[in-house]
Write a protein that holds these residues in place. Structure first.
Motif, short mmCIF file in Angstrom:
data_model
loop_
_atom_site.label_atom_id
_atom_site.label_comp_id
_atom_site.label_asym_id
_atom_site.label_seq_id
_atom_site.Cartn_x
_atom_site.Cartn_y
_atom_site.Cartn_z
N LEU A 1 45.24 32.22 42.94
CA LEU A 1 44.74 30.84 42.86
C LEU A 1 43.34 30.75 43.47
CD1 LEU A 1 45.65 27.88 42.14
CD2 LEU A 1 46.00 27.63 44.59
N ASN A 2 43.16 31.40 44.62
CA ASN A 2 41.87 31.33 45.29
C ASN A 2 40.79 32.05 44.51
OD1 ASN A 2 41.82 29.95 48.04
ND2 ASN A 2 43.75 31.03 48.07
N CYS A 3 41.14 33.21 43.93
CA CYS A 3 40.18 33.93 43.08
C CYS A 3 39.74 33.02 41.95
CB CYS A 3 40.82 35.18 42.50
SG CYS A 3 40.90 36.53 43.64
N LEU A 4 40.75 32.40 41.35
CA LEU A 4 40.48 31.52 40.21
C LEU A 4 39.54 30.39 40.63
CD1 LEU A 4 41.86 31.72 37.39
CD2 LEU A 4 43.11 29.67 38.03
N ALA A 5 39.84 29.79 41.78
CA ALA A 5 39.04 28.66 42.27
C ALA A 5 37.60 29.07 42.50
CB ALA A 5 39.65 28.11 43.56
N VAL A 6 37.43 30.20 43.20
CA VAL A 6 36.07 30.64 43.54
C VAL A 6 35.29 30.99 42.28
CG1 VAL A 6 34.76 32.49 44.64
CG2 VAL A 6 36.66 31.44 45.84
N VAL A 7 35.93 31.75 41.39
CA VAL A 7 35.23 32.16 40.16
C VAL A 7 34.90 30.94 39.31
CG1 VAL A 7 35.46 33.47 38.04
CG2 VAL A 7 36.18 34.47 40.21
N LEU A 8 35.87 30.03 39.20
CA LEU A 8 35.63 28.82 38.40
C LEU A 8 34.43 28.05 38.95
CD1 LEU A 8 39.03 27.12 37.51
CD2 LEU A 8 37.21 27.84 35.97
N LEU A 9 34.39 27.92 40.26
CA LEU A 9 33.31 27.18 40.91
C LEU A 9 31.96 27.82 40.61
CD1 LEU A 9 33.61 24.75 42.87
CD2 LEU A 9 33.03 26.32 44.69
N CYS A 10 31.90 29.14 40.79
CA CYS A 10 30.64 29.85 40.56
C CYS A 10 30.22 29.76 39.11
CB CYS A 10 30.78 31.31 40.95
SG CYS A 10 30.87 31.55 42.70
N VAL A 11 31.19 29.97 38.22
CA VAL A 11 30.86 29.92 36.79
C VAL A 11 30.40 28.52 36.42
CG1 VAL A 11 31.87 30.04 34.48
CG2 VAL A 11 32.36 31.83 36.14
N PHE A 12 31.09 27.51 36.96
CA PHE A 12 30.74 26.13 36.64
C PHE A 12 29.30 25.84 37.06
CE2 PHE A 12 30.36 21.76 38.26
CZ PHE A 12 30.46 21.09 37.05
N LYS B 1 23.35 32.89 39.54
CA LYS B 1 23.87 34.09 38.89
C LYS B 1 24.24 35.13 39.95
CE LYS B 1 22.44 36.54 34.74
NZ LYS B 1 21.21 36.85 34.01
N TYR B 2 23.36 35.31 40.90
CA TYR B 2 23.58 36.25 42.00
C TYR B 2 24.80 35.83 42.80
CZ TYR B 2 22.60 38.49 46.49
OH TYR B 2 22.69 39.19 47.66
N ASN B 3 24.90 34.51 43.01
CA ASN B 3 26.06 33.93 43.69
C ASN B 3 27.35 34.32 43.01
OD1 ASN B 3 25.81 32.53 45.99
ND2 ASN B 3 26.02 30.50 45.09
N LEU B 4 27.35 34.21 41.69
CA LEU B 4 28.54 34.53 40.90
C LEU B 4 28.91 35.99 41.09
CD1 LEU B 4 30.63 33.88 38.69
CD2 LEU B 4 28.88 34.34 36.99
N TYR B 5 27.92 36.87 40.99
CA TYR B 5 28.20 38.31 41.12
C TYR B 5 28.72 38.64 42.51
CZ TYR B 5 25.77 39.05 36.69
OH TYR B 5 25.41 39.03 35.39
N ILE B 6 28.06 38.09 43.50
CA ILE B 6 28.46 38.37 44.89
C ILE B 6 29.90 37.92 45.12
CG2 ILE B 6 28.17 37.28 47.18
CD1 ILE B 6 26.37 39.46 47.19
N CYS B 7 30.22 36.72 44.63
CA CYS B 7 31.57 36.20 44.84
C CYS B 7 32.60 37.05 44.10
CB CYS B 7 31.67 34.74 44.41
SG CYS B 7 30.82 33.66 45.56
N LEU B 8 32.26 37.46 42.87
CA LEU B 8 33.18 38.32 42.11
C LEU B 8 33.43 39.60 42.88
CD1 LEU B 8 32.04 38.06 38.38
CD2 LEU B 8 34.26 37.48 39.33
N PHE B 9 32.37 40.20 43.40
CA PHE B 9 32.48 41.45 44.13
C PHE B 9 33.37 41.28 45.36
CE2 PHE B 9 30.70 44.16 47.55
CZ PHE B 9 31.01 45.40 47.01
N MET B 10 33.14 40.18 46.08
CA MET B 10 33.89 40.00 47.32
C MET B 10 35.35 39.66 47.05
SD MET B 10 31.25 38.57 50.12
CE MET B 10 30.56 37.22 49.23
N MET B 11 35.60 38.90 45.96
CA MET B 11 36.99 38.63 45.62
C MET B 11 37.68 39.94 45.24
SD MET B 11 37.21 35.48 46.25
CE MET B 11 38.90 35.18 45.84
#
Lengths: 436, 438
Positions: free
Chosen positions: A19-30, A59-69
């Protein structure tokens, strides 16, 4: 039973992580998608007027968050493998998780802080101590409240996901806000259910432990009763033995004597000579009886060393020996309290006994000097006589026993037969046990 | 257990390899540093300018010579009116240039968003740098909430354009540099005439004199420095608005247009230093104001103020996210602090240098003289310096632009409708305060 519980806990953690992965990724993608949309619509400058801050690079934010998740997922999987065998590694992953979550929350400018609940959900299940657990739960709640976007944006310029939502038409805004709220609420609900479950599970474990403890205590009490009973039985057995001993020796002799005396009474008028013979016989029997009783009593009496202190025992032995053999024996010690361990005392006593016997038997000594000293954590025992000594040391002069006894206590012993005979023994004293 | 350990080791090796790979890319990129420069083409002062690249090309050439291995890249062809949107789009994507121009209308919003780096530390730690070399007004324009977010690059004060031919015809002397409202009103009254006998005046005193011009020269401040409120009931502002209304009344309801001035029938018009330079020199000299003699003087002073006018400044800043802070600072310094480069502004642009030593130098006068006809008087460096030093800086807060345009339109209505100024300003004060405190 326990495995089943663990599976449920892991499943809960897995769901929360997803759920948290989904939330973070959704937020960044949004945010990334909306930024691109604004750029495409050429509304960038107008949009900037409506916000307090913007992310540095979506964009960098999205990548960083994906990596950390990704790292969070990896540590979660690793923990499933390690379970409880590798405490330190599990602990390390938890610390890593906490740091990553703080980093992500920072990266998202506190727009989503549900990750804190995820970390503390993990901590709760791995920390066993009740008080520490309570501490962590309160930390989680306080952290969750403080890391609130609305609160922090009073002090810091933070970008708000709501600003990006306001860019859309009001109908779309409603959907977006609903999704955002649902994700946040779902995470909180999951966390609460999880906490209740884990705490319940651990409470039942505690109850099990209590039950086992009670059983152990009952067993202990029973054991104590058995010990009491066996002591009583030993007493009974000893009494029986005494009774038998008395019956066998004293009873037998007294019966014989009383029968003999009856015969004497009948004979005394008829033949005084016969009676005399008979009485002599009876005197022999009673002497025999007295000897038997002495033997019995001796068997029942404990060793003098067990009854007396070491020093008194030694002095008593010396007195007895010198009376019997006519040798002058001098005992010298500087110690006020001669008190060692049982085996040490016994060894010292026997070595002195053996030494005196040897001096009298083999050396025809007239005088014997015994000294007992303590020096540098050692007992130094010397037995010296003015006897003939011996030019060559031969084993079997009673020295073997002495050597064996001293070596059993990790001590050393030396013999010198040039002028009289000298035995010198060094026995190490065990620390902390010297004085009672 | 063993298998797991191997897996962990493998994982960490993989992670390490990825980090090394990324670091390798980063290092190889580092070898040639490219500094992005964000600028717009053309003039900031809404006048024609064909030479806008020349100064930057020279500055870049100099910077690259001083810093081998560093290249400056700039995007050409973004006109001023598109620059704000262009920059905002770059900013949203996190691709903003390292050093960039900031429009006056963007400065407050961008400062509050934290787009620009706080230059305080860079200024303090640089031993060569002395902020006292800048004109106070120009330097102050780059501040937001007492933090220096930008340095001035080029500045333009407002001056008063005087139709010398018309004054001579009306036998009026050219006003002195320290003239007052009363003198201007008197001249306007004298020149306002009906020449063709249709009972409406067709020669006028002044065109385009705004109420803000009057407020500045009367020492007034409309807003609190932090934007928490406004002060329209201040005596100096009431006086200023009343003065503008009086001037307006002289025209007897006639609307003056730009053509009236170009045709030579208006005595005064405020204009910027950039316009002065553009229309005083070839080739634009023949396009505008060619049929009469004209010159520039300071703005007239009000009873509470001085000969002070509004100053417009083009600012430049460094991105808060730049990876090359020191280099960006060096480049910013070359553009805004280097006397040679600043002197180029007089050669290839229409504004004035922000450095006192450049603007007040005799070389500046020579450069301007070279472009002018022999009979024309050159504005003196000292006069320009005084106007710039004392120039009025608008307060810096986030909603200044919106609040100002609201106030401007409302005061415009008051002046036109000839309403009672005091009570109307009181109402306006309430309206603007409501807006500011929203």
């Amino acid at each position: 039973m326990k495995d089943k519980k663990d599976h449920y806990v892991s499943a809960f953690q897995g769901v929360m992580l997803t759920l948290n992965c989904l939330a973070v990724v959704l937020l960044c993608v949004f945010i990334y998608y909306t930024t691109e949309k604004i750029r495409g619509d050429y509304h960038a400058r107008t949009f900037l007027d409506s916000v307090k801050a913007i992310p540095e690079d979506p964009k960098y934010n999205l990548y960083i968050c994906l990596f950390m998740m990704g790292i969070l997922v990896i540590t979660f999987i690793l923990r499933q493998f390690w379970k409880e065998q590798k405490h330190r590694w599990v602990f390390a992953t938890l610390v890593l998780d906490l740091m990553i979550c703080i980093q992500i929350i920072w990266q998202l400018d506190f727009n989503y802080n549900g990750l804190l609940l995820l970390v503390f959900a993990n901590v709760i299940s791995y920390v066993k101590d009740g008080k520490i657990k309570l501490l962590f739960v309160s930390l989680a709640v306080v952290g969750y409240l403080i890391a609130d976007h609305n609160l922090l944006s009073i002090y810091e310029n933070l970008y708000a996901v709501s600003d990006y939502m306001y860019y859309y038409s009001s109908e779309k805004q409603q959907y977006l806000f609903s999704i955002y709220d649902i994700v946040i609420s779902l995470n909180i609900i999951l966390f609460i259910i999880y906490c209740v479950y884990v705490i319940n599970a651990q409470r039942s474990t505690i109850e099990e432990v209590h039950q086992l403890y009670k059983e152990l205590q009952t067993a202990n009490e029973q054991l104590k009763e058995y010990a009491d009973m066996s002591e009583r039985m030993a007493q009974t057995r000893e009494r029986n033995r005494l009774a038998r001993e008395i019956h066998d020796t004293l009873g037998h002799t007294l019966t014989g004597i009383s029968a003999g005396l009856d015969a004497c009474l009948a004979l005394v008028d008829v033949s005084p000579d016969e009676t005399k013979k008979q009485l002599e016989l009876l005197a022999g029997v009673s002497r025999e009886g007295i000897r038997d009783i002495r033997r019995s009593v001796h068997e029942l009496r404990p060793d003098s060393l067990e009854r007396l202190s070491l020093e008194v025992a030694i002095r008593k032995m010396i007195v007895e020996m010198s009376q019997v053999s006519g040798v002058q024996i001098y005992f010298d010690t500087e110690e006020e309290h001669l008190k060692f361990d049982k085996d040490e005392e016994s060894a010292i006593y026997r070595v002195i006994q053996e030494g005196i016997t040897n001096a009298v038997r083999h050396g025809q000594a007239g005088r014997i000097w015994i000294s007992l000293k303590r020096k540098d954590g050692e007992i130094i025992l010397t037995i010296r006589d003015d006897g003939s000594g011996c030019k060559e040391m031969k084993s079997g002069f009673g020295t073997r026993h002495i050597r064996e006894r001293i070596e059993m206590l990790q001590g050393t012993v030396s013999f010198d037969g040039r002028h009289g005979f000298v035995i010198t023994a060094h026995i190490p004293i065990r620390w902390g046990e010297t004085y009672d | 257990m063993k298998k797991n350990q191997r897996k962990t080791v493998l994982l960490f090796l993989l992670l390490f390899a990825v980090i090394c790979f990324r670091a390798g890319i980063y290092v190889s990129r580092e070898r040639e540093i490219v500094l992005e420069f964000g600028m717009f083409t053309g003039s900031n002062w809404d006048v024609e300018n064909v030479d806008s690249f020349v100064i930057f090309d020279k500055a870049i050439e100099r910077f690259e010579a001083e810093h081998p291995g560093v290249k400056i890249h700039y995007y050409s062809g973004v006109p001023k009116e598109d620059y704000s949107e262009w920059f905002s789009r770059k900013l949203l994507a996190g691709q903003e240039p390292d050093v960039f121009m900031i429009l006056r209308s963007d400065f407050n919003q961008f400062s509050s968003l934290g787009v620009m780096k706080d230059l305080g530390e860079l200024m303090e730690t640089d031993p060569e740098f002395d902020s006292g070399k800048y004109f106070t007004s120009a330097f102050g324009t780059g501040q937001y909430g007492n933090v220096q977010y930008a340095l001035p690059y080029e500045t333009v004060p407002k001056l008063m354009f005087v139709n010398k031919t018309l004054l001579t015809k009306e036998q009026i002397d050219m006003p002195e540099q320290d003239w007052t409202w009363e003198e201007m009103y008197r001249i306007c009254e004298m020149v306002t005439k009906d020449l063709d006998g249709d009972h409406f005046p067709d020669q006028f005193g002044i065109y385009n004199y705004g109420w803000m011009d009057a407020v500045c020269s009367n020492g007034g401040e409309i807003f609190e420095a932090d934007g928490s409120g406004c002060c329209f009931t201040d005596e100096r502002i009431i006086e200023a608005v009343k003065y503008v209304q009086q001037l307006e009344e002289l025209n007897q309801g006639q609307k003056i247009i730009q053509e009236d001035f170009s045709g030579g029938s208006v005595a005064f018009m405020p204009l910027t230093f950039a316009e002065y330079r553009t229309y005083k020199t070839y080739p634009y000299k023949i396009k505008q104001y060619a049929n009469f003699q004209w010159d520039c003087i300071t703005m007239p002073s009000g009873s509470h103020g001085a000969n002070r006018s509004q100053v417009d400044t083009l600012l430049m800043g460094i991105s808060a996210n730049t990876k090359h802070e020191k280099l960006a600072w060096e480049f910013l310094k070359i553009l805004t602090y280097e006397e040679e480069v600043q002197m180029e502004i007089f050669r290839h642009s229409q504004g004035a240098s922000v450095l006192k030593s450049v603007t007040q130098s005799s070389r500046m006068e020579e450069i301007i003289q070279a472009d002018m006809e022999e009979g024309d008087t050159v504005i003196s460096g000292n006069l320009l310096g005084r106007v710039l030093e004392e120039g009025y800086i608008s307060p810096q807060f986030k909603r200044y632009e919106q609040a100002m345009s609201l106030a401007d339109s409302e005061v415009g209505k008051i002046v036109e409708s000839k309403k009672a100024v005091d009570s109307s300003l009181k109402i306006l004060q309430r309206t603007i305060n409501d807006y500011l405190r929203q």
